[in-house]
Design a protein around this motif. Sequence first.
Motif, PDB file in Angstrom:
ATOM      1  N   SER A  48       0.864  -1.181   0.000  1.00  0.00           N
ATOM      2  CA  SER A  48       0.000   0.000   0.000  1.00  0.00           C
ATOM      3  C   SER A  48       0.903   1.234   0.000  1.00  0.00           C
ATOM      4  O   SER A  48       1.710   1.420   0.916  1.00  0.00           O
ATOM      5  CB  SER A  48      -0.907  -0.002   1.228  1.00  0.00           C
ATOM      6  OG  SER A  48      -1.671   1.182   1.289  1.00  0.00           O
ATOM      7  N   ILE A  49       0.770   2.068  -1.038  1.00  0.00           N
ATOM      8  CA  ILE A  49       1.599   3.258  -1.183  1.00  0.00           C
ATOM      9  C   ILE A  49       0.703   4.494  -1.141  1.00  0.00           C
ATOM     10  O   ILE A  49      -0.249   4.585  -1.910  1.00  0.00           O
ATOM     11  CB  ILE A  49       2.374   3.235  -2.511  1.00  0.00           C
ATOM     12  CG1 ILE A  49       3.259   1.986  -2.597  1.00  0.00           C
ATOM     13  CG2 ILE A  49       3.221   4.504  -2.679  1.00  0.00           C
ATOM     14  CD1 ILE A  49       3.886   1.776  -3.962  1.00  0.00           C
ATOM     15  N   ASP A  56       6.560  12.724  -1.070  1.00  0.00           N
ATOM     16  CA  ASP A  56       7.099  11.551  -0.371  1.00  0.00           C
ATOM     17  C   ASP A  56       6.148  10.361  -0.513  1.00  0.00           C
ATOM     18  O   ASP A  56       4.943  10.528  -0.721  1.00  0.00           O
ATOM     19  CB  ASP A  56       7.300  11.842   1.116  1.00  0.00           C
ATOM     20  CG  ASP A  56       8.414  12.832   1.377  1.00  0.00           C
ATOM     21  OD1 ASP A  56       9.128  13.188   0.415  1.00  0.00           O
ATOM     22  OD2 ASP A  56       8.574  13.255   2.541  1.00  0.00           O
ATOM     23  N   LEU A  57       6.682   9.151  -0.374  1.00  0.00           N
ATOM     24  CA  LEU A  57       5.877   7.934  -0.377  1.00  0.00           C
ATOM     25  C   LEU A  57       5.800   7.382   1.041  1.00  0.00           C
ATOM     26  O   LEU A  57       6.816   7.289   1.741  1.00  0.00           O
ATOM     27  CB  LEU A  57       6.478   6.862  -1.287  1.00  0.00           C
ATOM     28  CG  LEU A  57       6.771   7.226  -2.733  1.00  0.00           C
ATOM     29  CD1 LEU A  57       7.289   5.994  -3.476  1.00  0.00           C
ATOM     30  CD2 LEU A  57       5.548   7.800  -3.421  1.00  0.00           C
ATOM     31  N   HIS A  58       4.597   7.022   1.466  1.00  0.00           N
ATOM     32  CA  HIS A  58       4.396   6.294   2.716  1.00  0.00           C
ATOM     33  C   HIS A  58       3.993   4.879   2.328  1.00  0.00           C
ATOM     34  O   HIS A  58       2.935   4.671   1.725  1.00  0.00           O
ATOM     35  CB  HIS A  58       3.316   6.964   3.562  1.00  0.00           C
ATOM     36  CG  HIS A  58       3.083   6.282   4.879  1.00  0.00           C
ATOM     37  ND1 HIS A  58       3.976   6.379   5.939  1.00  0.00           N
ATOM     38  CD2 HIS A  58       2.075   5.481   5.309  1.00  0.00           C
ATOM     39  CE1 HIS A  58       3.511   5.686   6.956  1.00  0.00           C
ATOM     40  NE2 HIS A  58       2.369   5.131   6.597  1.00  0.00           N
ATOM     41  N   VAL A  59       4.839   3.903   2.633  1.00  0.00           N
ATOM     42  CA  VAL A  59       4.681   2.532   2.131  1.00  0.00           C
ATOM     43  C   VAL A  59       4.434   1.572   3.285  1.00  0.00           C
ATOM     44  O   VAL A  59       5.136   1.615   4.305  1.00  0.00           O
ATOM     45  CB  VAL A  59       5.933   2.080   1.353  1.00  0.00           C
ATOM     46  CG1 VAL A  59       5.710   0.689   0.744  1.00  0.00           C
ATOM     47  CG2 VAL A  59       6.288   3.088   0.266  1.00  0.00           C
ATOM     48  N   GLN A  60       3.432   0.722   3.114  1.00  0.00           N
ATOM     49  CA  GLN A  60       3.178  -0.350   4.066  1.00  0.00           C
ATOM     50  C   GLN A  60       3.123  -1.668   3.306  1.00  0.00           C
ATOM     51  O   GLN A  60       2.350  -1.820   2.363  1.00  0.00           O
ATOM     52  CB  GLN A  60       1.878  -0.123   4.819  1.00  0.00           C
ATOM     53  CG  GLN A  60       1.627  -1.149   5.927  1.00  0.00           C
ATOM     54  CD  GLN A  60       0.386  -0.807   6.730  1.00  0.00           C
ATOM     55  OE1 GLN A  60      -0.732  -1.059   6.315  1.00  0.00           O
ATOM     56  NE2 GLN A  60       0.591  -0.220   7.901  1.00  0.00           N
ATOM     57  N   VAL A 178      -0.568  -7.810  -4.671  1.00  0.00           N
ATOM     58  CA  VAL A 178      -1.503  -6.705  -4.867  1.00  0.00           C
ATOM     59  C   VAL A 178      -0.804  -5.406  -4.483  1.00  0.00           C
ATOM     60  O   VAL A 178      -0.206  -5.321  -3.405  1.00  0.00           O
ATOM     61  CB  VAL A 178      -2.775  -6.875  -4.012  1.00  0.00           C
ATOM     62  CG1 VAL A 178      -3.701  -5.684  -4.207  1.00  0.00           C
ATOM     63  CG2 VAL A 178      -3.485  -8.171  -4.343  1.00  0.00           C
ATOM     64  N   VAL A 179      -0.874  -4.396  -5.350  1.00  0.00           N
ATOM     65  CA  VAL A 179      -0.289  -3.087  -5.072  1.00  0.00           C
ATOM     66  C   VAL A 179      -1.398  -2.039  -5.194  1.00  0.00           C
ATOM     67  O   VAL A 179      -2.101  -1.997  -6.209  1.00  0.00           O
ATOM     68  CB  VAL A 179       0.852  -2.753  -6.046  1.00  0.00           C
ATOM     69  CG1 VAL A 179       1.425  -1.365  -5.739  1.00  0.00           C
ATOM     70  CG2 VAL A 179       1.944  -3.810  -5.987  1.00  0.00           C
ATOM     71  N   THR A 180      -1.554  -1.202  -4.178  1.00  0.00           N
ATOM     72  CA  THR A 180      -2.540  -0.127  -4.188  1.00  0.00           C
ATOM     73  C   THR A 180      -1.827   1.198  -3.966  1.00  0.00           C
ATOM     74  O   THR A 180      -0.953   1.291  -3.101  1.00  0.00           O
ATOM     75  CB  THR A 180      -3.589  -0.331  -3.081  1.00  0.00           C
ATOM     76  OG1 THR A 180      -4.205  -1.616  -3.242  1.00  0.00           O
ATOM     77  CG2 THR A 180      -4.652   0.761  -3.149  1.00  0.00           C
ATOM     78  N   GLY A 210     -10.104   7.922 -10.084  1.00  0.00           N
ATOM     79  CA  GLY A 210      -9.860   9.092  -9.261  1.00  0.00           C
ATOM     80  C   GLY A 210      -8.448   9.123  -8.743  1.00  0.00           C
ATOM     81  O   GLY A 210      -7.485   9.067  -9.510  1.00  0.00           O
ATOM     82  N   THR A 211      -8.295   9.145  -7.429  1.00  0.00           N
ATOM     83  CA  THR A 211      -6.975   9.236  -6.830  1.00  0.00           C
ATOM     84  C   THR A 211      -6.405   7.882  -6.406  1.00  0.00           C
ATOM     85  O   THR A 211      -5.391   7.829  -5.719  1.00  0.00           O
ATOM     86  CB  THR A 211      -7.019  10.156  -5.598  1.00  0.00           C
ATOM     87  OG1 THR A 211      -7.950   9.617  -4.643  1.00  0.00           O
ATOM     88  CG2 THR A 211      -7.447  11.560  -5.977  1.00  0.00           C
ATOM     89  N   THR A 212      -7.042   6.789  -6.830  1.00  0.00           N
ATOM     90  CA  THR A 212      -6.621   5.450  -6.441  1.00  0.00           C
ATOM     91  C   THR A 212      -6.267   4.606  -7.644  1.00  0.00           C
ATOM     92  O   THR A 212      -6.974   4.620  -8.651  1.00  0.00           O
ATOM     93  CB  THR A 212      -7.729   4.739  -5.642  1.00  0.00           C
ATOM     94  OG1 THR A 212      -8.078   5.525  -4.503  1.00  0.00           O
ATOM     95  CG2 THR A 212      -7.279   3.372  -5.182  1.00  0.00           C
ATOM     96  N   ALA A 213      -5.175   3.847  -7.547  1.00  0.00           N
ATOM     97  CA  ALA A 213      -4.781   2.887  -8.589  1.00  0.00           C
ATOM     98  C   ALA A 213      -4.537   1.532  -7.950  1.00  0.00           C
ATOM     99  O   ALA A 213      -4.060   1.472  -6.808  1.00  0.00           O
ATOM    100  CB  ALA A 213      -3.534   3.353  -9.336  1.00  0.00           C
TER     101      ALA A 213
END
Length: 213
Positions: A48-49, A56-60, A178-180, A210-213
């Motif tokens: 999850s990015i 900046d990227l916040h990655v989990q 899965v990448v979001t 929208g703002t989600t991929a």
Amino acid sequence: MKLRRHLSRFAAGRLAAVFALALTPVLLFGATAGAQGGVEQINRYEVSIRIESNGDLHVQETIRYDFGSTPRHGIYRDIPVRFDYAKKADTDRVYPVDVLSVGASEGTPADYTIEDFSENDVGFKRIKIGDPDTTITGEHSYEITYDVRGALNAFPEHDELNWNAIGTEWPTIIRQAVVTVEAPADITQVACFQGSFGSTLPCEGASASGTTA
């Protein structure tokens, strides 16, 4: 040696995103990559990015790793933070990474250390997760949270995230990935590739709304 950091801003509120499930390996703690048994596998790998307004990227990352019946201590997570930019001898691209937290499922050692190393002219930050005095078997879940700076590419009409979300040279099979991505602006284009580094083989599915991929 020149260090280049790409500072980004969201031009006209548009973001193009390209994701590759490649490059950054997870290695087994206390084992070599070529010595794994057939029952060992990653059942699910979720990334999850969140792209912050400053770029900046916040990655989990959540890794459901099944060690099978072979005792292991844990895993390594190697994140590339510095590499040759545009094949120029005097310019490196740097991705500063701040590791925020490491967690694990119940009964899974989640102690970790962080070290830096270089291999084939690429600089890595290694997160070593596990207990050298304890071995585990079966499925265990790891959750790693970190921030990345300098990842976006800025163009006159848009910004672009071209990010290798998972990794190659895995010691075992990844059953599902899965990448979001969440952005502070509408995502106008998305592409996803899987396979070895540089592969153009499309993922089974990739979409943006929208703002989600």
